[in-house]
Every structure is written in structure tokens, then in C-alpha cells.
Design a protein around this motif. Sequence first.
Motif, PDB file in Angstrom:
ATOM      1  N   LYS A 190     -10.502  -4.567   8.947  1.00 55.43           N
ATOM      2  CA  LYS A 190      -9.381  -3.715   8.558  1.00 55.43           C
ATOM      3  C   LYS A 190      -8.128  -4.570   8.486  1.00 55.43           C
ATOM      4  O   LYS A 190      -7.899  -5.444   9.337  1.00 55.43           O
ATOM      5  CB  LYS A 190      -9.179  -2.582   9.560  1.00 55.43           C
ATOM      6  CG  LYS A 190      -8.399  -1.409   8.995  1.00 55.43           C
ATOM      7  CD  LYS A 190      -8.576  -0.177   9.853  1.00 55.43           C
ATOM      8  CE  LYS A 190      -8.039   1.051   9.158  1.00 55.43           C
ATOM      9  NZ  LYS A 190      -8.316   2.277   9.952  1.00 55.43           N
ATOM     10  N   ILE A 191      -7.345  -4.349   7.452  1.00 54.69           N
ATOM     11  CA  ILE A 191      -6.122  -5.131   7.253  1.00 54.69           C
ATOM     12  C   ILE A 191      -4.992  -4.534   8.101  1.00 54.69           C
ATOM     13  O   ILE A 191      -4.679  -3.347   7.983  1.00 54.69           O
ATOM     14  CB  ILE A 191      -5.720  -5.146   5.770  1.00 54.69           C
ATOM     15  CG1 ILE A 191      -6.840  -5.774   4.930  1.00 54.69           C
ATOM     16  CG2 ILE A 191      -4.422  -5.918   5.578  1.00 54.69           C
ATOM     17  CD1 ILE A 191      -6.615  -5.662   3.430  1.00 54.69           C
ATOM     18  N   LYS A 192      -4.415  -5.359   8.968  1.00 48.97           N
ATOM     19  CA  LYS A 192      -3.303  -4.909   9.803  1.00 48.97           C
ATOM     20  C   LYS A 192      -1.963  -5.184   9.139  1.00 48.97           C
ATOM     21  O   LYS A 192      -0.973  -4.489   9.390  1.00 48.97           O
ATOM     22  CB  LYS A 192      -3.361  -5.612  11.165  1.00 48.97           C
ATOM     23  CG  LYS A 192      -4.609  -5.276  11.958  1.00 48.97           C
ATOM     24  CD  LYS A 192      -4.713  -6.121  13.225  1.00 48.97           C
ATOM     25  CE  LYS A 192      -3.566  -5.837  14.172  1.00 48.97           C
ATOM     26  NZ  LYS A 192      -3.709  -6.600  15.439  1.00 48.97           N
ATOM     27  N   GLY A 193      -1.901  -6.228   8.324  1.00 51.02           N
ATOM     28  CA  GLY A 193      -0.654  -6.586   7.653  1.00 51.02           C
ATOM     29  C   GLY A 193      -0.782  -7.944   6.995  1.00 51.02           C
ATOM     30  O   GLY A 193      -1.884  -8.495   6.862  1.00 51.02           O
ATOM     31  N   VAL A 194       0.358  -8.492   6.594  1.00 52.01           N
ATOM     32  CA  VAL A 194       0.412  -9.802   5.946  1.00 52.01           C
ATOM     33  C   VAL A 194       1.401 -10.672   6.696  1.00 52.01           C
ATOM     34  O   VAL A 194       2.504 -10.240   7.040  1.00 52.01           O
ATOM     35  CB  VAL A 194       0.847  -9.677   4.469  1.00 52.01           C
ATOM     36  CG1 VAL A 194       0.909 -11.052   3.821  1.00 52.01           C
ATOM     37  CG2 VAL A 194      -0.110  -8.766   3.701  1.00 52.01           C
ATOM     38  N   LYS A 195       0.992 -11.913   6.958  1.00 51.53           N
ATOM     39  CA  LYS A 195       1.862 -12.858   7.646  1.00 51.53           C
ATOM     40  C   LYS A 195       1.731 -14.216   6.970  1.00 51.53           C
ATOM     41  O   LYS A 195       0.625 -14.740   6.837  1.00 51.53           O
ATOM     42  CB  LYS A 195       1.482 -12.960   9.128  1.00 51.53           C
ATOM     43  CG  LYS A 195       2.439 -13.818   9.946  1.00 51.53           C
ATOM     44  CD  LYS A 195       2.074 -13.781  11.431  1.00 51.53           C
ATOM     45  CE  LYS A 195       3.048 -14.608  12.271  1.00 51.53           C
ATOM     46  NZ  LYS A 195       2.689 -14.557  13.719  1.00 51.53           N
ATOM     47  N   ASN A 196       2.868 -14.736   6.519  1.00 49.49           N
ATOM     48  CA  ASN A 196       2.895 -16.037   5.833  1.00 49.49           C
ATOM     49  C   ASN A 196       1.924 -16.082   4.654  1.00 49.49           C
ATOM     50  O   ASN A 196       1.230 -17.086   4.417  1.00 49.49           O
ATOM     51  CB  ASN A 196       2.579 -17.165   6.825  1.00 49.49           C
ATOM     52  CG  ASN A 196       3.586 -17.247   7.953  1.00 49.49           C
ATOM     53  OD1 ASN A 196       4.786 -16.997   7.742  1.00 49.49           O
ATOM     54  ND2 ASN A 196       3.127 -17.589   9.144  1.00 49.49           N
ATOM     55  N   GLY A 197       1.859 -14.979   3.940  1.00 43.94           N
ATOM     56  CA  GLY A 197       1.036 -14.926   2.739  1.00 43.94           C
ATOM     57  C   GLY A 197      -0.443 -14.740   2.981  1.00 43.94           C
ATOM     58  O   GLY A 197      -1.225 -14.756   2.029  1.00 43.94           O
ATOM     59  N   GLU A 198      -0.857 -14.565   4.242  1.00 43.68           N
ATOM     60  CA  GLU A 198      -2.266 -14.347   4.553  1.00 43.68           C
ATOM     61  C   GLU A 198      -2.443 -13.021   5.291  1.00 43.68           C
ATOM     62  O   GLU A 198      -1.534 -12.547   5.979  1.00 43.68           O
ATOM     63  CB  GLU A 198      -2.815 -15.498   5.406  1.00 43.68           C
ATOM     64  CG  GLU A 198      -2.851 -16.838   4.678  1.00 43.68           C
ATOM     65  CD  GLU A 198      -3.548 -17.911   5.483  1.00 43.68           C
ATOM     66  OE1 GLU A 198      -3.916 -17.624   6.648  1.00 43.68           O
ATOM     67  OE2 GLU A 198      -3.747 -19.018   4.963  1.00 43.68           O
ATOM     68  N   LEU A 199      -3.621 -12.461   5.143  1.00 44.18           N
ATOM     69  CA  LEU A 199      -3.900 -11.164   5.757  1.00 44.18           C
ATOM     70  C   LEU A 199      -4.114 -11.303   7.257  1.00 44.18           C
ATOM     71  O   LEU A 199      -4.756 -12.253   7.722  1.00 44.18           O
ATOM     72  CB  LEU A 199      -5.137 -10.535   5.125  1.00 44.18           C
ATOM     73  CG  LEU A 199      -5.061 -10.176   3.639  1.00 44.18           C
ATOM     74  CD1 LEU A 199      -6.400  -9.622   3.173  1.00 44.18           C
ATOM     75  CD2 LEU A 199      -3.946  -9.177   3.372  1.00 44.18           C
ATOM     76  N   GLU A 200      -3.592 -10.353   7.997  1.00 40.29           N
ATOM     77  CA  GLU A 200      -3.921 -10.205   9.412  1.00 40.29           C
ATOM     78  C   GLU A 200      -5.043  -9.181   9.500  1.00 40.29           C
ATOM     79  O   GLU A 200      -4.902  -8.049   9.038  1.00 40.29           O
ATOM     80  CB  GLU A 200      -2.709  -9.725  10.199  1.00 40.29           C
ATOM     81  CG  GLU A 200      -1.579 -10.736  10.260  1.00 40.29           C
ATOM     82  CD  GLU A 200      -0.436 -10.253  11.132  1.00 40.29           C
ATOM     83  OE1 GLU A 200      -0.223 -10.854  12.202  1.00 40.29           O
ATOM     84  OE2 GLU A 200       0.228  -9.264  10.748  1.00 40.29           O
ATOM     85  N   LEU A 201      -6.165  -9.593  10.083  1.00 38.45           N
ATOM     86  CA  LEU A 201      -7.368  -8.780  10.047  1.00 38.45           C
ATOM     87  C   LEU A 201      -7.839  -8.390  11.445  1.00 38.45           C
ATOM     88  O   LEU A 201      -7.657  -9.140  12.412  1.00 38.45           O
ATOM     89  CB  LEU A 201      -8.489  -9.528   9.334  1.00 38.45           C
ATOM     90  CG  LEU A 201      -8.233  -9.959   7.891  1.00 38.45           C
ATOM     91  CD1 LEU A 201      -9.397 -10.793   7.380  1.00 38.45           C
ATOM     92  CD2 LEU A 201      -8.008  -8.752   6.999  1.00 38.45           C
ATOM     93  N   GLU A 202      -8.470  -7.230  11.516  1.00 41.85           N
ATOM     94  CA  GLU A 202      -9.106  -6.761  12.743  1.00 41.85           C
ATOM     95  C   GLU A 202     -10.531  -6.355  12.423  1.00 41.85           C
ATOM     96  O   GLU A 202     -10.763  -5.588  11.483  1.00 41.85           O
ATOM     97  CB  GLU A 202      -8.347  -5.558  13.304  1.00 41.85           C
ATOM     98  CG  GLU A 202      -8.999  -4.924  14.527  1.00 41.85           C
ATOM     99  CD  GLU A 202      -8.317  -3.642  14.965  1.00 41.85           C
ATOM    100  OE1 GLU A 202      -8.429  -3.298  16.157  1.00 41.85           O
ATOM    101  OE2 GLU A 202      -7.676  -2.994  14.113  1.00 41.85           O
TER     102      GLU A 202
END
Length: 782
Positions: A190-202
Motif C-alpha cells: 500500500k502506498i503511504k506517500g511520496v518522498k524524494n520522488g520515490e514511493l513510501e510503501l507498506e
Amino acid sequence: MIFQRLSIFTILTLVLIWSVAGQTLYVSPKGSDSNPGTLQLPLKTPEMACVKAAGAAQAISKIILREGIYYLKNPLIITSKGFGNKQIDLQSYANEKVTLSAGRKLDLAWETHKDNILKAKIDGPAFEMLFINGKQQPIARYPNYDSTARVFNGTAEDAISPARISHWKNPAGGYVHALHQGEWGSFHYKIKGVKNGELELEGGWQNNRPSPLHPKQRFVENIFEELDAPGEWFYDKASHTLYFYPPKGLDPKSANVEVSNLKHIIELRGTYENPLRNVTIKNIKFEHTERSIMEHYEPLLRSDWMIYRGGAVVMENTENCVITDSEFTNLGGNAVMITGRNVKSGVSGSHIYNIGSSAICFVGDSSAIRSAAFGYENFVPYAKMDKTPGPKNNHYPSQCFAEDNLIHDIGKTEKQCTGVQIEMASEIQVNHNTIYKVPRAGINIGDGAWGGHFIENNDVFETVMETGDHGAFNSWGRDRFWHPNRKTMDSLAAAHPELILLDAQKTVIIRNNRFKCDHGWDVDLDDGSSNYHIYNNVLLSGGLKFREGFYRIAENNIMINNSFHPHVWFKNSGDVFTKNIVMRPYFPILVKDWGKEVDYNLFASAADLKGAQAAKTDIHSKFGDAQFIDGKHGNYQVKNSSTAIILGFKNFPMNDFGTRKDNLKKLAQKVSFPLLLNADLEKTVKEMTWLGIKIRNVQGLGDRSAFGLSDEKGVIVVDVPASSILIKSGLQSNDVIISANKEMTENVVRLEAIRQQVNWTGQMDVEVLRNQQTVKLKLNLK
């Protein structure tokens, strides 16, 4: 006076019969929960029927559902605490069509959003599955849904590239799905957000063999900016707005709209001390459970599996509880989960299709395992190991069954799934099931604890359709003796052979089945699988694999266009391979000790037999045509004059595979029988379409001269259309394929035979002559 006595006796008898038979409660969508529940005055909801049945004094209660769809607000929960030892029958009335839905029906006021996209406000909880007129619609995704794509209905290497991500305003809540890097199942994040152009994933907990995501087989969904194709939809949780791109010809205003809601529909739950007994569920359709990929998953010992212990129907700690003649479809996760201590419970005569994960799972509790290890790399040292044979307790399924079911098109979301899963269980009967169109195994056994299973009369084909390195039937046996370091395991097994069958106590019988896997092995006994007896099976494509393990007997099996694949055997394994019919040479990998006996087998050619005898096996084996009675139509019994009969092979029935139920047989797809790649075919077939390209045999002096060949052996590439999967492999028209996988390709039939041995890998190394120069190529087969 006699008449009066008889009348009183009759009345007393009727009262006794009534008290034993119990009560019958009727339910109808047109009823009322204030009604008594009679046929004339039925209840309205199954929930109220369960409440009344639990509170009734009678020992037997029947809940009869009249025709219609029942949208449940909560799962129906039947417990041993609430129902005691009552017998409960839940079924439809006179075979009327009854659906228990875990979803909700929506009445929507559609309006135009922009272009082809409509929108509507929705009250209630969020959802991840949308059905329009009974058909599931794809969530907004990239790449777009493609019914013809092999994996995930479409994947793209750039699915989560920085360039792609930059177009998404707020992807939080979206999903990333990908195959395991080794194609051993799938991962879901599941995508939590975007940081430095990359996805934050869980996420990523859905497979017990951690790895990076597959670099190519991946896709994203539930992202608003990807809503760009007919059928796609997106639900904005913040504004409670559903966006939908209707397919051409659909009128959304008159369409029936349903969404998923609950994760379970019925829960049958007892306790270890007081199991729930004697519940029968019959002729019910189950639909619309929510996806479960982000729920809690637990490892199933050292197998590759993680699992969510849930499903449309959950059976936990039961005895003699049966689901029969039912239908499971449009489900987000598993269909039936049989978990914990269950005895003589199971599923029969049911149709399970179009579901998100596995069909029928028998999974015990890990508390029953002695010296349990939960990861591939884990191991309990010998000094600390509990060396007591068998289970610690009875918290596992035993004598349960999956029988006469039709199972297909499963694993629509999750790829680490199967038609029938067995783990931490004993004496499970898997009989007369028809299973096909599955992304991984049709039937899977995850460990050796505690064996005694009967796998018989099943018809399993179109398997391992989206993954790799697996079989139509697959097993693991990473039991107490097993160690991830082979040298350590060799020394441990040699020094302490008593460890080998501490878990795999009872022999697993695999007999009278028909298996076909075009992307792996028909039967794959992997990592330590031990104590198997495999006989009277027809293996239509992938052959039989024995990886390291002990005490396996394979006899009287038929391997069409394939052979025996022994891999990395133990010294003194005790393995036996006798009286089988093989049509290709053996394919051993690192086998020095050939077990107890490998002999009395029938090979297709003198060269194949000679190769086996060079390894000091098959002293009494012979070669020749098997003389199948009607291989073209699937009758692989051999004629009395066959050399196989002389060697001890015995014919077995060829007409008793799969479900026996007439209604399911009419619905079931039929297996396709392969061309027999034998010497007769090599004489008659001179050209063919192969993986989308046109090929033919080298023929005559003219070909020898034109292509600069030393003899008339080889396969000429006539044409490589742009639509062929081989277009990117570098193969060109007028190439002459002279070898594949280090075997000579004398003709088109031989080339196809070689391909079938390596098809599961997705690649094949070939040598071609091009302009009289040797060129090495790696062909992509998927």
C-alpha cells in the motif's frame, strides 16, 4: 379401545419424531424478522434465523433460505458456545437460487465528471471491489487491464518509475503489486506517500521468501490519474465519491451496482476443547468478500507461504461440518479456510471460481509443531531439537476432505495461492477435483507434518500460469531434519537418520491423477519432501521431479513428452523409480547416489536408455514405442504387446479423473492433450508454427548447400512475425537452429520436446547457424 390406543401411540410417535427432527426456520427477502419463521410467515434475514436457532431448545435446526440475494451486515457466526451440540442445516429451499453477499448494493445518482468519466456520492465504508451487473470492474491502474496478458492482466517495468510517480497528485492509498523476483508468488504494498520522488510503501508480507520486487512484472492501481480506460473506477475516500469510466454500451443509470464490504460471510467456530459439530451448508452462493491482501499474514513454517486465516467461509475447530453443492465467486480472498483442529470436515460438490486467492485451505495451528522453524533460513540446532515423533497436540485438520469440486480462475489478486492447500495437517482426502487456470500449483502441500494424505482421481491442468519454478502438484518438506545449508543437512541426516520421519510419519499417496503443467513440473516434490508413494498417474507435460528427500516411490506412471527429474539427491535416500513410461531421457542434477532402485522403466529411444545405464541405473529397463491405445484422445493405456507390460507396467483407468458431478462436468473446461513427440511424429511432421514463428526441417541437398550445413539435420526459421514472443530474442528468418539447451535439434519435433523441458524457466539457450557462422541466442519463452 384398540383404535384409541393406536391413535395415542401414533400421536406420541409423531411428537417424538418432531422433537428429534427439531425446528425449521424459513427466511425470505420478502419476510420480516418479527415473523415466526414459518414457510407462510418467513423471517427476513439469515442473522435473525441464526439467533432463533441458537436460542431454540431442539437438537436439530434447519434454516431454509428462499430465493434472493441476502446482503449481510455482519458475518453469520455459528459457535459451539452459542449452539452447543445442535445439528444445523443451512440450505436453499427446493434448489432455489440463494446468494449470501458480503457486499452492499448501491443506488447511485450518476453525474458527469469530465469527458467519459462519471461520478456519484456514496455513503458507508470504503471498498476495493466494484461489480457492475455482476461483473467485477478493474480499479484505475497502470498499465491498463489486459485480459490476454500472462501476469496480473498487464504489467509494466516503469510502473513505479520516478517519471510515472511525478504525474500523481496524491497516490496515498494506492497499491503496488509485483511478482516475487524469483516468480515464487507475489508481493502487495500500500502506498503511504511520496518522498524524494520515490514511493513510501507498506506491506510485502504476503510471501515467506523475502526478495526484491520483480523488475518487470509489476503494476499499480487505485490511483486517480490512472483512471483512463473503459471499466476502470476510483473511489475518493475523502469526498466519498465514486468515479467510473463506463464501458461502451453500458447504461450506468440502469445498471446493478454492488461493492465489497465484509471479509467473511460465515464463520463456524468451535474451541479445541469443545468443537462445533454437525453443521451442513448446502446449495448456497457466496459473493463479494473484501480483498484480504493487507490483512495479517502469518508464516506457515519453512514453506514459501504466508497466509491470512480467513475466507468467505471460515471453519475453525469443527467436526463433521460440511459445505456441499455450493458456489463461490467474486471473492476478494480465500473461498474456504479450514483452520485449527478440524475432524471429518470439508467441501464437496462445489464450484469455486473468479476469486482473489486460494480455494480450499486446510491449515493447522503451529502450536502442534515440535521445534517449529518459520523461515527458509531458520533451523533449530540438533542439541535443542525436540526429537519426539509427531505433533505436540491435536490442533490441526485430520481426516478432512476436498471432494468433487470444480475450481478454476483463482488467484486473481494473490499469486501465492492454490486450489487446495494442506499445511500442518494429517490424512486429508483430495479426491475427484477438477482444477485449472491457477497462477501457481493446483494442489500444494507445504510440509511433511504429518502426512497420510490421499491425492487421487484429480484432473489438474493449466497451472503455474503466472509464476515459475513450481508444479501442478507441489510439495515442500522442510521438516526437522532439513537445513538450508546442504552440507550441514547431509551430515545431520547421515548421523541421525531417525530425524527424517519425525514429522513425515505417514505416507502421502498420489494416485490415479492426471496432471499437466506447461510452465513447470507436473509433480514437483521440492526441498526435502519425504515419504511419498506416487503411482498410476498420467503426467501430460512437465514430468516428475524429486528434489532432495527420502523414501519416495514412483511406479507405474506415464510421462508424456517428458521424463524423470531427480535433483540433488541424498546418499541412501531410499528412493524408488520403477515400471514407469518415460518419453525423454532423465534430467538429473547433481545426483551421485541413485537411491534404492531405478529400473524396469520404458524409454522412448535406445540413446535415452543408454544414457541412463551409463549412470548405472535401469539395468533391466528397455526402450521402444509404448503403444498407447489412443493417445490423441487421452487414452494412454498400452496395448498388450507393449514392452511396458513385459517390464511390469499395469494399465489403469483413463476415464475417472476430476469431478464426477454431472452439473460440474458440464461447466468444466476440458484438458488439451499434447501431440506425442515420438519417433512416429518426427517422421510425419516436417514444419510447424512454434511460439508464433514458422519453422521447418532441413530437407535435402538444396538446404545443405543454401545454408552451408554439414548434414540434413536442423530447424530452419522461415518467418519471425512481429507478433511472436521471440521477436526480441534476436532470432531471424533463415537462421538454422542446430542445438537447444545443449541438445541437438535434429528436427522441429525434437526442438519442441526440448522446449517443454525448460519452458518453466522462461528462457532457452540455442545455437543457430547464420551466414555459416555460429551465433548463440537466449530465447525468451514467456
